[in-house]
Design a protein around this motif. Structure first.
Motif, PDB file in Angstrom:
ATOM      1  N   ALA A 151      37.632  14.357   2.806  1.00  0.00           N
ATOM      2  CA  ALA A 151      37.828  13.597   1.652  1.00  0.00           C
ATOM      3  C   ALA A 151      38.763  12.103   2.144  1.00  0.00           C
ATOM      4  CB  ALA A 151      38.584  14.380   0.871  1.00  0.00           C
ATOM      5  N   THR A 194      37.614  26.509  -2.511  1.00  0.00           N
ATOM      6  CA  THR A 194      36.831  25.764  -3.160  1.00  0.00           C
ATOM      7  C   THR A 194      36.508  26.718  -4.439  1.00  0.00           C
ATOM      8  OG1 THR A 194      35.763  24.574  -1.635  1.00  0.00           O
ATOM      9  CG2 THR A 194      34.361  24.981  -3.519  1.00  0.00           C
ATOM     10  N   GLY A 196      35.280  17.095  -6.209  1.00  0.00           N
ATOM     11  CA  GLY A 196      34.072  16.908  -5.979  1.00  0.00           C
ATOM     12  C   GLY A 196      32.998  16.614  -6.792  1.00  0.00           C
TER      13      GLY A 196
END
Ligand SMILES: CC(C)(COP(=O)(O)OP(=O)(O)OC[C@H]1O[C@@H](n2cnc3c(N)ncnc32)[C@H](O)[C@@H]1OP(=O)(O)O)[C@@H](O)C(=O)NCCC(=O)NCCS
Length: 306
Positions: free
Chosen positions: A40, A72, A104
């Protein structure tokens, strides 16, 4: 497909998964063309921040200090889902775990200190059931006393209904006002803003050694046996160890407390205040426990007045 937007559904369907390895934040050197496996990146006026595996940062010669685990949240969360990240970061903050959130397109991602990954997963699992643990605030006390009255309306010792107000309510009121009260070790479990569980540990001693005396602990009768009591016990042990407390003692059923690592206190050199308590008087030795302890346990003063 539009992602989930209802906060409760989001929390219930949140499946936190830890990625392998350790991750770091690094500043990309100004003017150097971007290369390597970057997970990222955020461009700001001051420069480019990259998030990448620690080994990759080492290979690229980048400096970093925060080493994180990457969690996540495996839900397809619509970017506009109001409240998910706030709920997640509030629950982690209550547990004293710092967290950076990355969104995301498909999922939200949390970067938490590498050593806190397992505990963060525990917090998120509870949050999935709608449960948040946090330190008690003075304004919570009426609700805690009411909850305690309900939890102890049937005696844990005799299994019979208790006539009048259970003694644990008066004990707790006195503990809140006592010198032995420790704010960080009075912990509530909350569901949707309602207090559904509470545990308190207060200053106690064996000879000159200060340690903790745990109790009372209570969970709302309709919500017992769903893991709330266990969550309060585990949170107490984590907070106590982090505060450098050497151990926690309590009086209770060995069948329940054994699962948290409690052993008969006498096996660690600690005698109960009343010999008849026998193996029901238990101790959890934390990493700072001195092995040469010998003596009789002394609870906070309000216990002496029972
Ligand atoms: C004791 C208490 C705090 C446990 O909280 P809880 O949220 O119900 O407990 P959890 O859901 O985390 O744990 C449930 C497990 O503990 C067991 N358990 C609960 N109370 C127990 C007890 N008194 N003795 C033995 N096992 C017990 C359950 O059988 C269950 O086991 P399982 O997971 O193998 O099925 C709660 O039941 C309560 O408030 N009881 C009334 C007040 C009280 O007795 N306080 C403790 C005084 S020492």
């Amino acid at each position: 497909m539009a992602g989930e937007t209802d906060l409760e559904t989001l929390l219930e369907s949140m499946h936190p998964v830890v990625r392998n390895g350790e991750y770091v934040y690094a500043l990309w050197p100004h003017g150097r063309p971007l290369e390597g496996d970057v997970e990222a990146a955020v461009r700001e006026a001051e420069g480019l921040t990259v998030v990448l595996r620690r080994q990759e940062a080492d290979r690229l010669g980048l400096a970093y200090d925060f080493v994180a685990a990457w969690i996540t949240l495996q839900i397809h969360s619509a970017l506009e889902a109001v409240g998910l990240t706030a709920a997640v970061s509030a629950a982690l903050t209550h547990a004293g775990i710092s967290c950076n959130v990355l969104a995301g397109f498909h999922h939200d991602h949390l970067l938490v200190p590498a050593g806190d990954a397992e505990r963060a997963l525990g917090v998120l699992k509870l949050l999935g059931k709608g449960i948040v643990l946090r330190s008690e605030q003075p304004q919570d006390r009426p609700e805690i006393l009411e909850l305690t009255a309900q939890a102890f309306s049937v005696s844990p010792v005799t299994g019979q209904p208790v006539a009048g107000t259970p003694i644990e309510v008066g004990l707790l009121r006195e503990l809140f006002a006592s010198e032995e009260y420790l704010p960080e070790l009075s912990i509530v479990a909350e569901i949707g803003g309602d207090i559904v569980g509470h545990v308190i540990s207060t200053r106690a001693w064996v000879g000159e050694l200060p340690l903790l005396g745990l109790g009372p602990i209570g969970v709302a009768p309709t919500l017992q046996r769903r893991g709330i009591g266990s969550a309060l016990m585990k949170e107490t042990a984590v907070r106590a160890a982090a505060a450098g407390e050497p151990g926690i003692a309590l009086l209770g059923s060995p069948a329940y407390y054994r699962r948290f690592g409690f052993v008969p206190a006498t096996s660690r050199g600690v005698q109960p205040p009343e010999a008849v308590w026998g193996d029901h008087f238990q101790l959890l030795a934390l990493p700072g426990w001195p092995d040469d302890v010998r003596g009789t346990f002394r609870y906070a003063a309000p216990f002496e007045r029972l």
